[in-house]
Motif scaffolding. Structure first.
Motif, short mmCIF file in Angstrom:
data_model
loop_
_atom_site.label_atom_id
_atom_site.label_comp_id
_atom_site.label_asym_id
_atom_site.label_seq_id
_atom_site.Cartn_x
_atom_site.Cartn_y
_atom_site.Cartn_z
N GLU A 174 -8.48 -5.88 12.73
CA GLU A 174 -8.27 -7.05 11.90
C GLU A 174 -7.39 -6.72 10.69
O GLU A 174 -6.52 -7.51 10.29
CB GLU A 174 -9.61 -7.61 11.42
N GLN A 175 -7.61 -5.52 10.12
CA GLN A 175 -6.79 -5.11 8.97
C GLN A 175 -5.32 -5.01 9.35
O GLN A 175 -4.43 -5.48 8.62
CB GLN A 175 -7.29 -3.76 8.45
N VAL A 176 -5.05 -4.42 10.52
CA VAL A 176 -3.67 -4.30 10.98
C VAL A 176 -3.09 -5.69 11.29
O VAL A 176 -1.93 -5.98 10.99
CB VAL A 176 -3.57 -3.37 12.20
N ASP A 200 1.75 0.82 2.07
CA ASP A 200 1.14 -0.14 2.98
C ASP A 200 -0.29 -0.51 2.61
O ASP A 200 -0.83 -1.50 3.11
CB ASP A 200 1.15 0.43 4.41
N ALA A 201 -0.97 0.26 1.78
CA ALA A 201 -2.36 -0.02 1.36
C ALA A 201 -3.32 -0.11 2.54
O ALA A 201 -4.31 -0.83 2.49
CB ALA A 201 -2.42 -1.31 0.54
N LEU A 202 -3.02 0.63 3.62
CA LEU A 202 -3.90 0.68 4.79
C LEU A 202 -4.67 1.99 4.78
O LEU A 202 -4.19 3.01 4.28
CB LEU A 202 -3.08 0.58 6.08
N ASP A 203 -5.88 1.95 5.35
CA ASP A 203 -6.59 3.22 5.49
C ASP A 203 -5.93 4.04 6.59
O ASP A 203 -5.03 3.57 7.29
CB ASP A 203 -8.09 3.02 5.75
N ALA A 204 -6.35 5.26 6.78
CA ALA A 204 -5.67 6.19 7.68
C ALA A 204 -5.63 5.66 9.12
O ALA A 204 -4.59 5.72 9.79
CB ALA A 204 -6.34 7.56 7.63
#
Length: 354
Positions: free
Chosen positions: A179-181, A210-214
């Protein structure tokens, strides 16, 4: 010398019509005795022969052998299709079969494959469906976990088109990561094609902005690469029913059929031919040497564009077969299939957007 429809008198028109219809039905040259026995003609064989000779001199009929009957020339077939043929709309059963076959939602390629198989089955010739090369502007991307290290990628275009793709994901990838992607990609799609959005996201990912986790970062990189490669594989061209071209009549002319099947295998050239029908309002007919691709095999194509809810052309559906196609039956059938396919894709788009 070639004649036009208005130049033929009523008797010549009727004999010409009967000759073409008999040839389309049987695939064999038509003799004067057969025509003289036609209901309502009331002419002797000698009178019919005289008219057939006139039609041959006019370039509308030809005789493959001196003792054989007549068959229409390419010019004659074009005259018949444009000025004499009376189309017969699909039956209620055929309409229902087309609508039911195209009613199920699913990936774009599945819908196109069903339409191609349907036309092949109903026409007894080869069915073809083409979606032209394009880079649609996307509105939304959604990733749905499927298990077994796979995810379904649902791509919704601003024109309402929906396409589904499958990508591999790492073990243990959570629904929250997907969902985050999905949200990250969708937020960067506005007014962009996938290629444009992918280029911008690659820069963000490379710069760490990008403020995304790994896990999401890795998945985003993988998904962008996969989908960008997939977009480069257009146009989508699906042909079904080539084996149906080997009917009883074809067995007498196997070389022509082999040539036709070889032509169909040249997908880029077939797509270019079908692209000529994109701007038409209804089915287009290409007979024999009117198109370079099928000039040697002496084949015909009936093609009709299918459209989205805004009336914009998405692609083309059609039938490929010998020049003795049953044009009167197949032209409205191809048109109806094109309309039904466009409506089916619109319904699928509505379900996803909801």
């Amino acid at each position: 010398m070639t004649a036009s429809f208005p130049e033929l008198n009523l008797r010549a028109r009727e004999i010409f019509r009967l000759t073409v219809e008999a040839y389309i039905q049987t695939g064999a040259p038509v003799g004067s005795k057969v025509l003289a026995g036609s209901k309502g003609l009331n002419l002797s064989s000698a009178s019919v022969r005289a008219v057939l000779a006139d039609l041959e001199r006019a370039g509308l009929l030809s005789a493959p052998h001196t003792s054989a009957g007549r068959m229409p020339t390419q010019h004659g077939l074009r005259l018949f299709v444009d000025g004499i043929m009376q189309v017969s709309e699909p039956t209620a059963a055929e309409r229902l079969a087309i609508q039911q076959q195209l009613a199920n939602p699913g990936p774009l390629e599945d819908a196109l494959s069903r339409a191609s198989e349907l036309l092949a089955s109903l026409s007894a010739h080869a069915g073809v469906v083409m979606m032209p090369a394009r880079e649609p502007e996307l509105q939304q991307i959604k990733l749905v976990p499927l298990g077994d290290r796979r995810a379904l990628v649902i791509m919704v275009g601003q024109d309402g088109m929906v396409e589904n793709r499958f990508i591999e994901i790492a073990d243990g990838t959570s629904a929250a990561t997907l969902e985050q992607v999905s949200n990250y990609v969708t937020a960067r799609l506005a007014g962009r094609t996938l290629a444009q959005a992918a280029a911008a996201m690659r820069r963000e990912l490379a710069d760490g902005r990008d403020a995304l986790d790994a896990a999401a970062h890795t998945l985003a990189e993988q998904g962008i690469a996969t989908l960008s490669q997939d977009a480069a594989r257009r146009p989508i061209l699906i042909v079904r029913g080539q084996a149906r071209l080997l009917d009883d009549a074809a067995l007498e002319d196997l070389e022509r059929v082999r040539s036709l099947i070889d032509d169909i295998e040249r997908s880029e050239q077939v797509a270019r031919l079908l692209d000529n029908a994109r701007q038409a309002q209804a089915a287009q007919i290409f007979i024999g040497a009117e198109n370079k691709l099928f000039s040697l095999s002496g084949s015909s194509v009936i093609a009709s564009p299918y459209r989205d809810r805004e009336g914009r052309v998405i692609g083309v559906v059609g039938v490929i077969g010998p020049t003795r196609l049953n044009y009167a039956r197949l032209v409205p059938m191809v048109d109806f299939t094109a309309q039904s396919l466009g409506q089916s894709l619109d319904r699928s788009a509505g379900r996803v957007s909801d």
